[in-house]
Enzyme design. Structure first.
Site, PDB file in Angstrom:
ATOM      1  N   ASN A   1      27.301  68.474  51.334  1.00 33.40           N
ATOM      2  CA  ASN A   1      27.414  69.331  52.520  1.00 33.40           C
ATOM      3  C   ASN A   1      28.857  69.349  53.028  1.00 33.40           C
ATOM      4  O   ASN A   1      29.478  68.292  53.169  1.00 33.40           O
ATOM      5  CB  ASN A   1      26.479  68.782  53.615  1.00 33.40           C
ATOM      6  CG  ASN A   1      26.331  69.690  54.815  1.00 33.40           C
ATOM      7  OD1 ASN A   1      26.004  70.872  54.676  1.00 33.40           O
ATOM      8  ND2 ASN A   1      26.597  69.165  56.013  1.00 33.40           N
TER       9      ASN A   1
ATOM     10  N   GLU B   1      24.705  74.701  59.012  1.00 35.04           N
ATOM     11  CA  GLU B   1      25.110  74.332  60.381  1.00 35.04           C
ATOM     12  C   GLU B   1      25.729  75.531  61.106  1.00 35.04           C
ATOM     13  O   GLU B   1      26.739  75.423  61.796  1.00 35.04           O
ATOM     14  CB  GLU B   1      26.125  73.167  60.327  1.00 35.04           C
ATOM     15  CG  GLU B   1      25.634  71.944  59.567  1.00 35.04           C
ATOM     16  CD  GLU B   1      26.574  70.754  59.639  1.00 35.04           C
ATOM     17  OE1 GLU B   1      26.347  69.793  58.887  1.00 35.04           O
ATOM     18  OE2 GLU B   1      27.524  70.783  60.471  1.00 35.04           O
TER      19      GLU B   1
ATOM     20  N   GLU C   1      31.285  66.205  53.773  1.00 33.58           N
ATOM     21  CA  GLU C   1      32.697  66.462  54.089  1.00 33.58           C
ATOM     22  C   GLU C   1      33.649  65.481  53.415  1.00 33.58           C
ATOM     23  O   GLU C   1      34.397  64.751  54.081  1.00 33.58           O
ATOM     24  CB  GLU C   1      32.861  66.452  55.613  1.00 33.58           C
ATOM     25  CG  GLU C   1      31.966  67.483  56.307  1.00 33.58           C
ATOM     26  CD  GLU C   1      31.965  67.421  57.821  1.00 33.58           C
ATOM     27  OE1 GLU C   1      31.180  68.167  58.442  1.00 33.58           O
ATOM     28  OE2 GLU C   1      32.739  66.624  58.400  1.00 33.58           O
TER      29      GLU C   1
ATOM     30  N   HIS D   1      30.462  76.760  60.239  1.00 34.86           N
ATOM     31  CA  HIS D   1      30.892  76.705  61.643  1.00 34.86           C
ATOM     32  C   HIS D   1      32.008  77.745  61.797  1.00 34.86           C
ATOM     33  O   HIS D   1      33.161  77.476  61.448  1.00 34.86           O
ATOM     34  CB  HIS D   1      31.409  75.316  62.002  1.00 34.86           C
ATOM     35  CG  HIS D   1      30.345  74.272  62.025  1.00 34.86           C
ATOM     36  ND1 HIS D   1      29.361  74.251  62.979  1.00 34.86           N
ATOM     37  CD2 HIS D   1      30.125  73.208  61.206  1.00 34.86           C
ATOM     38  CE1 HIS D   1      28.569  73.203  62.755  1.00 34.86           C
ATOM     39  NE2 HIS D   1      29.000  72.560  61.686  1.00 34.86           N
TER      40      HIS D   1
ATOM     41  N   ASP E   1      27.016  78.271  63.391  1.00 36.21           N
ATOM     42  CA  ASP E   1      27.290  78.712  64.748  1.00 36.21           C
ATOM     43  C   ASP E   1      28.569  79.538  64.691  1.00 36.21           C
ATOM     44  O   ASP E   1      29.338  79.453  63.729  1.00 36.21           O
ATOM     45  CB  ASP E   1      27.364  77.573  65.779  1.00 36.21           C
ATOM     46  CG  ASP E   1      28.242  76.391  65.348  1.00 36.21           C
ATOM     47  OD1 ASP E   1      27.985  75.270  65.787  1.00 36.21           O
ATOM     48  OD2 ASP E   1      29.197  76.637  64.557  1.00 36.21           O
TER      49      ASP E   1
HETATM   50  O1  G3I Z   1      25.608  57.585  70.765  1.00 34.45           O
HETATM   51  C1  G3I Z   1      26.622  57.701  71.735  1.00 34.45           C
HETATM   52  C2  G3I Z   1      26.040  57.341  73.100  1.00 34.45           C
HETATM   53  O2  G3I Z   1      25.682  55.958  73.068  1.00 34.45           O
HETATM   54  C3  G3I Z   1      27.084  57.574  74.169  1.00 34.45           C
HETATM   55  O3  G3I Z   1      26.525  57.331  75.450  1.00 34.45           O
HETATM   56  C4  G3I Z   1      27.496  59.080  74.074  1.00 34.45           C
HETATM   57  C5  G3I Z   1      28.522  59.425  75.114  1.00 34.45           C
HETATM   58  O4  G3I Z   1      29.788  59.264  74.622  1.00 34.45           O
HETATM   59  O5  G3I Z   1      28.040  59.356  72.765  1.00 34.45           O
HETATM   60  C6  G3I Z   1      27.060  59.172  71.779  1.00 34.45           C
HETATM   61  O6  G3I Z   1      27.619  59.417  70.541  1.00 34.45           O
HETATM   62  C7  G3I Z   1      27.894  60.813  70.352  1.00 34.45           C
HETATM   63  C8  G3I Z   1      27.033  61.297  69.177  1.00 34.45           C
HETATM   64  O7  G3I Z   1      27.387  62.666  68.857  1.00 34.45           O
HETATM   65  C9  G3I Z   1      25.570  61.255  69.503  1.00 34.45           C
HETATM   66  O8  G3I Z   1      25.231  62.174  70.508  1.00 34.45           O
HETATM   67  C10 G3I Z   1      29.357  60.899  69.958  1.00 34.45           C
HETATM   68  O9  G3I Z   1      30.152  60.585  71.120  1.00 34.45           O
HETATM   69  C11 G3I Z   1      29.692  62.338  69.539  1.00 34.45           C
HETATM   70  O10 G3I Z   1      31.008  62.403  68.996  1.00 34.45           O
HETATM   71  C12 G3I Z   1      28.714  62.761  68.418  1.00 34.45           C
HETATM   72  O11 G3I Z   1      29.016  64.103  68.131  1.00 34.45           O
HETATM   73  C13 G3I Z   1      28.349  64.569  66.971  1.00 34.45           C
HETATM   74  C14 G3I Z   1      29.384  64.819  65.869  1.00 34.45           C
HETATM   75  O12 G3I Z   1      28.719  65.417  64.719  1.00 34.45           O
HETATM   76  C15 G3I Z   1      30.023  63.544  65.414  1.00 34.45           C
HETATM   77  O13 G3I Z   1      31.090  63.895  64.681  1.00 34.45           O
HETATM   78  C16 G3I Z   1      27.692  65.888  67.337  1.00 34.45           C
HETATM   79  O14 G3I Z   1      26.655  65.656  68.295  1.00 34.45           O
HETATM   80  C17 G3I Z   1      27.101  66.542  66.094  1.00 34.45           C
HETATM   81  O15 G3I Z   1      26.613  67.837  66.415  1.00 34.45           O
HETATM   82  C18 G3I Z   1      28.192  66.671  65.025  1.00 34.45           C
HETATM   83  O16 G3I Z   1      27.616  67.249  63.867  1.00 34.45           O
HETATM   84  C19 G3I Z   1      28.495  67.429  62.751  1.00 34.45           C
HETATM   85  C20 G3I Z   1      27.660  67.282  61.503  1.00 34.45           C
HETATM   86  O17 G3I Z   1      27.034  66.034  61.472  1.00 34.45           O
HETATM   87  C21 G3I Z   1      28.508  67.470  60.272  1.00 34.45           C
HETATM   88  N1  G3I Z   1      29.253  68.724  60.316  1.00 34.45           N
HETATM   89  C22 G3I Z   1      29.995  69.005  61.534  1.00 34.45           C
HETATM   90  C23 G3I Z   1      29.090  68.832  62.766  1.00 34.45           C
HETATM   91  C24 G3I Z   1      29.874  69.133  64.015  1.00 34.45           C
HETATM   92  O18 G3I Z   1      30.898  68.172  64.190  1.00 34.45           O
END
Ligand code: G3I
Length: 462
Positions: free
Chosen positions: A304, A370, A254, A340, A372
């Site tokens: 990507n 990815e 991105e 997405h 959905d």
């Molecule tokens: O690791 C912390 C954890 O310590 C904490 O307890 C928890 C609660 O707040 O958060 C955890 O971090 C989260 C992380 O995912 C791991 O689960 C972040 O808050 C959360 O923002 C993060 O979201 C991920 C997101 O990328 C980040 O931007 C999503 O799960 C993940 O599905 C998403 O995936 C991205 C791809 O990498 C790239 N393309 C878009 C896609 C969707 O945004």
């Protein structure tokens, strides 16, 4: 330590790797025969119970997981049956019961007899039959409740549905190099152990999000040279550590903005190094691949992004990036089309196919990385029917393009989807869900059928 010396040392030897534990969930399978042409016949047997939709026929005629079931809301009837190992026992037990659940309060109910047999055929099988490498899924293991949800894990384990796995978070910079030059691959190893037997699209090396604080708030301000070296060190050591356990890496994620005129997104790398950070990242990745540490010579390198699934300024920017990298003799093997989508505003099959072909014309592969299709909550028969069409069209476009090598959904179970947390009021974007919440049987949605129909080359039976 210079880039070259980093390369020759191959610092992290394979011996550090622990052997992955085996996940033993056995599957309970329904009696199913899957010959595309026979579908309709099999649907006849079910049509008595599902006069409204054929999707159920597809699903009943394909699935084999112990804990997955079918719903079909096409043609506004909602039916769902659960074929789970038994509602009380964990998914690994082999007896089968049937339960019927009425998902949206409308429509009839039905029962499907399920018996445990050896025959299996799922989305991944259909993808391979259509000449693709796999149908895969992202999974947020370890970290969220997924890893502890026996129903989720049994479905995830089913290689007939999911032949590839993408780590949703655990291989990102924040988790793999929490301190400068101090690597922690333990979480990634847990993910790889959970994904034993699947191809792995490793994700991602350089992105604006999920960065460690030593990158985003350095004690000494970065210069172009120091951040370039830190970025390249991260790329090389990570690629060399996993070696050929990764089918591919999303080297940069991105990098472009949306809109009629696209630019590089503003992040610590583009601010400090400039747009060149993308080429420098692929250069380092190319060197790591060539070093062939832990078999890394087989690794494919991808760019990507999202909103590049149809022609436009952003897709053009990504295509120009491919040309630029290739003209410099640097390796880039593929483009990840995140996909997405929103139900009803998903590009048509023809639009997506033409866009994929435009990238392939630059001598790269494409993957739907990815996928959905989210919709406004609550789902209705109409929006769910549209969701099926959108899944169908996306996968059909990939089927029609030989160098679209695979399709990956961004997790398959709504319970663990990123969507509601990011887009309040939206969700239901995945191909399965758990009506009764986490740690309960999964329900396979009509969207699952949309994907299957597309891989089987069946007309999308609206
Ligand atoms: O690791 C912390 C954890 O310590 C904490 O307890 C928890 C609660 O707040 O958060 C955890 O971090 C989260 C992380 O995912 C791991 O689960 C972040 O808050 C959360 O923002 C993060 O979201 C991920 C997101 O990328 C980040 O931007 C999503 O799960 C993940 O599905 C998403 O995936 C991205 C791809 O990498 C790239 N393309 C878009 C896609 C969707 O945004």
């Amino acid at each position: 330590m210079s880039l070259r010396s980093l390369l020759t040392t191959g610092l992290l030897a394979a011996s550090a790797l622990a052997a992955p534990p085996a996940y033993g969930a056995s599957t309970v399978t329904k009696t199913v025969t899957v010959t595309a042409s026979a579908h309709c016949s099999s649907s006849t047997s079910h049509s008595t119970s599902h006069s409204t939709s054929h999707s159920t026929s597809h699903s009943t005629s394909t699935t084999k997981h112990s804990t997955v079931k079918t719903t079909s809301t096409k043609k506004s009837s909602t039916l769902s049956t659960v074929v789970s190992s038994s509602s009380t026992a964990s998914p690994s037990s082999t007896s089968a019961t049937t339960t019927s659940v009425n998902t949206n309060g409308g429509g009839g109910t039905t029962t499907i007899l399920a018996t445990a047999t050896a025959t299996n055929y799922g989305l991944n099988d259909a993808a391979k039959a259509a000449g693709k490498l796999w149908l895969g899924t992202a999974a947020d293991i370890p970290g969220t409740g997924e890893a502890a949800d026996p129903y989720y894990i049994t479905a995830f384990n089913n290689i007939h549905d999911f032949g590839e796995a993408t780590p949703a978070n655990i291989m990102k910079f924040e988790f793999t190099e929490p301190q400068q030059n101090v690597f922690d691959f333990s979480g990634a190893e847990t993910f790889l152990a959970a994904s034993a037997g699947k191809a792995i699209r490793c994700h991602n090396l350089v992105w604006s999000q999920e960065l460690p604080t030593w990158i985003t708030a350095p004690t000494t301000p970065w210069t172009n040279a120091t951040l370039t070296a830190a970025m390249q060190n991260h790329i090389i050591k990570t690629i060399q550590y996993f070696g050929d356990r990764c089918y591919s890496w999303d080297v940069v994620n991105e990098a472009f903005t949306d809109g009629a005129v696209t630019n590089y997104t503003s992040n610590i790398f583009s601010q400090t190094i400039g747009p060149a950070y993308v080429v420098l990242a692929f250069d380092a990745a190319t060197q790591a691949v060539k070093s062939n540490v832990n078999g890394s010579s087989s690794v494919k390198l991808y760019y990507n992004d999202y909103n590049i699934e149809n022609a436009g300024a952003k897709a053009t920017a990504a295509q120009n990036l491919v040309k630029d990298i290739k003209n410099r003799g640097i390796q880039i093997d593929g483009i990840g089309l995140e996909s997405h989508f929103i139900a009803g505003s998903t590009p048509s099959k023809a639009t997506q196919q033409a866009n994929m072909e435009a990238f392939v014309a630059l001598d790269v592969d494409v993957v739907v990385t990815e996928l959905d299709v989210r919709l406004n909550l609550p789902p209705t028969a109409a929006t769910e029917a549209q969701q099926v069409v959108d899944y169908y069209n996306t996968v059909s476009a990939c089927v029609a393009v030989p160098r679209c090598v695979g399709v990956v959904v961004w997790d398959f179970d709504d319970t663990y989807s990123w969507i509601p947390g990011t887009f309040p009021g939206q969700g239901y974007g995945d191909i399965m869900y758990q009506p009764n919440g986490a740690n309960t049987p999964l329900v396979r949605k009509a969207a699952y059928d949309g994907i299957l129909e597309a891989f089987l080359g069946l007309p999308e039976a609206l």
